[in-house]
Design a protein around this motif. Structure first.
Motif, PDB file in Angstrom:
ATOM      1  N   MET A   1       0.887  -0.973   0.000  1.00  0.00           N
ATOM      2  CA  MET A   1       0.000   0.000   0.000  1.00  0.00           C
ATOM      3  C   MET A   1       0.823   0.903   0.000  1.00  0.00           C
ATOM      4  O   MET A   1       1.739   0.646   0.687  1.00  0.00           O
ATOM      5  CB  MET A   1      -0.990   0.068   0.775  1.00  0.00           C
ATOM      6  N   ALA A   2       0.731  -0.564  -1.143  1.00  0.00           N
ATOM      7  CA  ALA A   2       0.964   0.427  -0.355  1.00  0.00           C
ATOM      8  C   ALA A   2       2.197   0.247   0.304  1.00  0.00           C
ATOM      9  O   ALA A   2       2.533  -0.795   0.776  1.00  0.00           O
ATOM     10  CB  ALA A   2      -0.147   0.624   0.336  1.00  0.00           C
ATOM     11  N   THR A   3       2.927   1.339   0.084  1.00  0.00           N
ATOM     12  CA  THR A   3       4.282   1.314   0.617  1.00  0.00           C
ATOM     13  C   THR A   3       4.214   1.364   2.132  1.00  0.00           C
ATOM     14  O   THR A   3       3.476   2.146   2.698  1.00  0.00           O
ATOM     15  CB  THR A   3       5.058   2.526   0.099  1.00  0.00           C
ATOM     16  N   VAL A   4       5.007   0.504   2.804  1.00  0.00           N
ATOM     17  CA  VAL A   4       4.986   0.492   4.263  1.00  0.00           C
ATOM     18  C   VAL A   4       6.257   1.052   4.835  1.00  0.00           C
ATOM     19  O   VAL A   4       7.327   0.874   4.285  1.00  0.00           O
ATOM     20  CB  VAL A   4       4.753  -0.923   4.808  1.00  0.00           C
ATOM     21  N   PRO A  60      -7.750  10.867   0.082  1.00  0.00           N
ATOM     22  CA  PRO A  60      -7.830   9.468  -0.335  1.00  0.00           C
ATOM     23  C   PRO A  60      -7.496   9.242  -1.802  1.00  0.00           C
ATOM     24  O   PRO A  60      -7.150   8.119  -2.190  1.00  0.00           O
ATOM     25  CB  PRO A  60      -9.284   9.081  -0.029  1.00  0.00           C
ATOM     26  N   ALA A  61      -7.564  10.278  -2.617  1.00  0.00           N
ATOM     27  CA  ALA A  61      -7.207  10.138  -4.028  1.00  0.00           C
ATOM     28  C   ALA A  61      -5.698  10.082  -4.207  1.00  0.00           C
ATOM     29  O   ALA A  61      -5.211   9.591  -5.230  1.00  0.00           O
ATOM     30  CB  ALA A  61      -7.774  11.295  -4.844  1.00  0.00           C
ATOM     31  N   ILE A  62      -4.953  10.558  -3.227  1.00  0.00           N
ATOM     32  CA  ILE A  62      -3.499  10.672  -3.358  1.00  0.00           C
ATOM     33  C   ILE A  62      -2.740   9.707  -2.454  1.00  0.00           C
ATOM     34  O   ILE A  62      -1.720   9.161  -2.836  1.00  0.00           O
ATOM     35  CB  ILE A  62      -3.053  12.122  -3.054  1.00  0.00           C
ATOM     36  N   GLU A  63      -3.239   9.467  -1.246  1.00  0.00           N
ATOM     37  CA  GLU A  63      -2.487   8.657  -0.290  1.00  0.00           C
ATOM     38  C   GLU A  63      -2.301   7.240  -0.818  1.00  0.00           C
ATOM     39  O   GLU A  63      -3.207   6.656  -1.411  1.00  0.00           O
ATOM     40  CB  GLU A  63      -3.185   8.660   1.069  1.00  0.00           C
ATOM     41  N   PHE A  64      -1.100   6.707  -0.596  1.00  0.00           N
ATOM     42  CA  PHE A  64      -0.799   5.344  -1.037  1.00  0.00           C
ATOM     43  C   PHE A  64       0.303   4.752  -0.170  1.00  0.00           C
ATOM     44  O   PHE A  64       1.241   4.146  -0.656  1.00  0.00           O
ATOM     45  CB  PHE A  64      -0.388   5.353  -2.516  1.00  0.00           C
ATOM     46  N   ASP A  65       0.177   4.977   1.142  1.00  0.00           N
ATOM     47  CA  ASP A  65       1.129   4.415   2.090  1.00  0.00           C
ATOM     48  C   ASP A  65       0.377   4.064   3.356  1.00  0.00           C
ATOM     49  O   ASP A  65      -0.693   4.614   3.636  1.00  0.00           O
ATOM     50  CB  ASP A  65       2.253   5.413   2.391  1.00  0.00           C
ATOM     51  N   THR A  66       0.915   3.130   4.123  1.00  0.00           N
ATOM     52  CA  THR A  66       0.190   2.629   5.286  1.00  0.00           C
ATOM     53  C   THR A  66      -0.007   3.676   6.370  1.00  0.00           C
ATOM     54  O   THR A  66      -1.013   3.645   7.089  1.00  0.00           O
ATOM     55  CB  THR A  66       0.917   1.409   5.888  1.00  0.00           C
ATOM     56  N   PRO A 314      -0.779 -13.247  10.859  1.00  0.00           N
ATOM     57  CA  PRO A 314       0.079 -13.311   9.661  1.00  0.00           C
ATOM     58  C   PRO A 314      -0.195 -12.104   8.768  1.00  0.00           C
ATOM     59  O   PRO A 314      -1.352 -11.710   8.581  1.00  0.00           O
ATOM     60  CB  PRO A 314      -0.359 -14.619   8.981  1.00  0.00           C
ATOM     61  N   MET A 315       0.865 -11.503   8.224  1.00  0.00           N
ATOM     62  CA  MET A 315       0.714 -10.300   7.423  1.00  0.00           C
ATOM     63  C   MET A 315       1.154 -10.535   5.982  1.00  0.00           C
ATOM     64  O   MET A 315       2.171 -11.189   5.735  1.00  0.00           O
ATOM     65  CB  MET A 315       1.554  -9.160   8.011  1.00  0.00           C
ATOM     66  N   TRP A 462       6.078  -3.380   1.153  1.00  0.00           N
ATOM     67  CA  TRP A 462       4.788  -3.371   0.475  1.00  0.00           C
ATOM     68  C   TRP A 462       3.786  -4.167   1.286  1.00  0.00           C
ATOM     69  O   TRP A 462       4.046  -5.312   1.665  1.00  0.00           O
ATOM     70  CB  TRP A 462       4.908  -3.957  -0.928  1.00  0.00           C
ATOM     71  N   GLN A 463       2.672  -3.559   1.575  1.00  0.00           N
ATOM     72  CA  GLN A 463       1.557  -4.198   2.246  1.00  0.00           C
ATOM     73  C   GLN A 463       0.427  -4.293   1.244  1.00  0.00           C
ATOM     74  O   GLN A 463       0.136  -3.334   0.539  1.00  0.00           O
ATOM     75  CB  GLN A 463       1.117  -3.367   3.459  1.00  0.00           C
TER      76      GLN A 463
END
Length: 570
Positions: A1-4, A60-66, A314-315, A462-463
């Motif tokens: 998420m996404a970058t973690v 929410p249109a821009i965010e892409f990280d945990t 577990p992740m 990455w999540q």
């Protein structure tokens, strides 16, 4: 998420014109770490938690990280979401939905009476507005990194290219109905619609405050909380007075009045705060990685006092070192464009050291996919495997034209655990003559650098955004993701693109597994990444906090948590 600091098999498309319906209430979340879930939730109170980094993006249109998603998910909602801690899709703002026989048309029926936190009514047009924002390549302060997830909507590409003023595949027959047509069936489309990119956003509010404010200090969603404050040191969430959702007993959600999130990138201090009862929860979504800072892991997991308050999950989350393959960086030739240099790095890397730094809280990883997902390769090809071999690493560097070594720039976030891992990597590379210059910056600055495609070496993670191998492999290695900022190491291979594009739309799971297996083996033989480890989620929960639902895909659900009477009376 996404970058973690994006489990299980893909859901099958609904056959025929089936309907999926959900009620307007939600069952009480199972209690973890506290008393039994049968105990009646208490309304009121507040909690305080630590979070490792400040929020880079509130839009929410821009965010892409945990980090951003942890806060955004408390404020904004989508048509569908995941049920509890499972990967099963359930309705959120959609009461029900229908899918056409050919799997290309989705008709969503909205819940009645839902409003944004300012009282503005929710309509189907609000979702159209948000998808248009995601597909606006001129969106300010920066374009959405999520546009690629929606390109299969009919007319999306034309809208993105500026060839159309509307998205022809989206229509709103009335205020409570949203119809989306796809160019081709996509098995995981509902999971894409559960991503924050597809949130309901109030157009009137966005036009009033502007995109820049919406990304930093202002928010207007339908979720359980409102943003009262968002700074580099603290986020304060307060109860949304207009929230629509109730629990299974008819009690109004959220139970809590306020959630205070203090920004604290000192993992040991965050653990101390929890041990002393100052904070309610430590989780992978808040602290990053595994949820328990590595330095505190032995103390907490070996203590009878604390261990009983920890829940393991577990992740589908991994950490890695990216090796930028771009021929030139900052006007200079890039040694990493040479495969032998990258392979030398692979052979000089010793994963046992990284696991040790994390005190055994993580699992070794040898590929860019966690073993929780369908498509994981249990046995890699010999060319895709790397053992610890300094002699071979030095020989490869010599063959690449660097007998006397070279210098590389490495970028990472400025947390204490990241620093330890960077120093370990630096020491490993020094053994073969590679000097690693470390740049540790804030999470926001790291994302800016890495997503620009100019970070030579970087540690990231990455999540899963949705439980499917596509979210890892297609998002991170397809060359069409370079411009979107997701393929941060500029990996480009025509054959890999072909396999990825074919797997994206295949309805044959066995074929998808085979194609993704080819991708994984090729990416690893090309030494695109140095896989670090796979995360295990540890949720440390105070006995007085209830309603926590540990999940590897849904962020901490503060809207369903409650505290014992008298605990946090704000």
């Amino acid at each position: 998420m996404a970058t973690v600091a994006g489990v299980g098999m893909i859901s099958v498309l609904l056959a025929g014109c089936g309907t999926n319906s959900t009620s307007g209430s939600t069952g009480s979340a199972p209690s973890a770490g506290g008393t039994s879930s049968s105990e009646k939730p208490v309304e009121g109170g507040s909690i305080t938690v630590d979070m490792a980094q400040a929020v880079p993006d509130l839009d929410p249109a821009i965010e892409f990280d945990t980090v951003s998603t942890e806060v955004v998910s408390q404020v904004y909602q989508q048509l569908v979401t995941y049920s509890g801690s499972t990967n099963n899709i359930t309705g959120e703002l959609a009461q029900s939905w229908d899918v056409s026989n050919d799997g290309k048309t989705y008709t969503f029926h909205l819940r009645k009476g839902v409003t944004f936190s300012n009282g503005d009514p929710l309509t189907s047009q609000d979702f159209v507005y948000e998808i248009e924002r995601v597909l606006d390549k001129n969106l300010k302060p920066k374009p959405s990194p999520g546009n690629q997830f929606f390109m299969d909507i009919t007319g999306a590409q034309a809208y993105y290219n500026g060839q159309a003023k509307t998205i022809s595949g989206i229509s709103t027959p009335d205020n409570d109905t949203l119809v989306i047509h796809l160019d081709k069936p996509e098995q995981f489309f509902l999971k894409i619609m559960a991503m924050p990119f597809a949130s309901a956003v109030d157009p009137a509010f966005e036009k009033k405050v502007g995109n820049a404010a919406l990304d930093t200090t202002q928010a207007m969603g339908t979720g359980p909380f409102e943003v009262q404050k968002n700074t580099q040191s603290q986020v304060v969430l307060v109860k949304n007075p207009h929230y629509w959702q109730k629990d299974s007993s008819g009690n109004q959600l959220p139970y809590l009045n306020k959630v205070t999130i203090n920004i604290n990138n000192n993992g040991q201090l965050a653990a101390l705060h929890w041990e002393q009862g100052q904070t309610a929860l430590m989780s992978p979504w808040l602290i990053g990685g595994d949820g328990i800072p590595s330095a505190a892991y032995p103390t907490i997991m070996n203590s009878p006092k604390y261990k009983s308050d920890v829940v393991t999950q577990p992740m589908s989350s991994i950490e890695y070192v990216g090796l930028n393959m771009k021929p030139t960086l900052n006007g200079q030739p890039n040694p990493l464009s040479n495969i032998k240099v990258r392979q030398a790095i692979e052979y000089a890397f010793q994963d046992s050291q990284i696991v040790k730094i994390n005190n055994g809280a993580v699992k070794p990883l040898n590929q860019p996919l966690p073993n929780t997902l369908e498509g994981y390769v249990s046995k890699l090809d010999p060319s895709a495997q790397y053992s610890y071999n300094l002699t071979k690493a030095k020989q490869l560097l010599k063959e690449a034209g660097y007998p006397n070594g070279l210098t590389l720039d490495m970028w990472n976030e400025n947390t204490d655990n990241a620093k330890k891992q960077d120093q370990a990597f630096q020491a490993m590379m020094k053994q073969i003559g590679i000097t690693v210059k470390i740049h540790e910056v804030t999470w926001k600055d790291f994302l800016t650098k890495a997503m620009s495609g100019t970070a030579q070496v970087y540690e990231s993670g990455w999540q899963q955004d949705f439980p499917d191998a596509s979210d890892f492999l297609n998002t991170l290695f397809n060359s069409n993701q370079i411009a979107a900022g997701n393929n941060m190491n500029n990996y480009s291979n025509a054959q890999v693109d072909e396999w990825l594009n074919q797997a994206e739309y295949s309805t044959d799971q066995q074929q998808r597994d085979e194609l993704y297996g080819k991708v994984i083996n090729k990416v690893m033989s090309d030494a695109a990444w140095v896989p670090y480890y796979q995360n295990v989620g540890y949720f440390s929960i105070q006995p007085w906090l209830h309603g926590v639902v540990p999940s590897d895909i849904v962020e901490d659900q503060f809207g369903k948590m409650w505290v014992d009477p008298g605990h946090g009376s704000n």
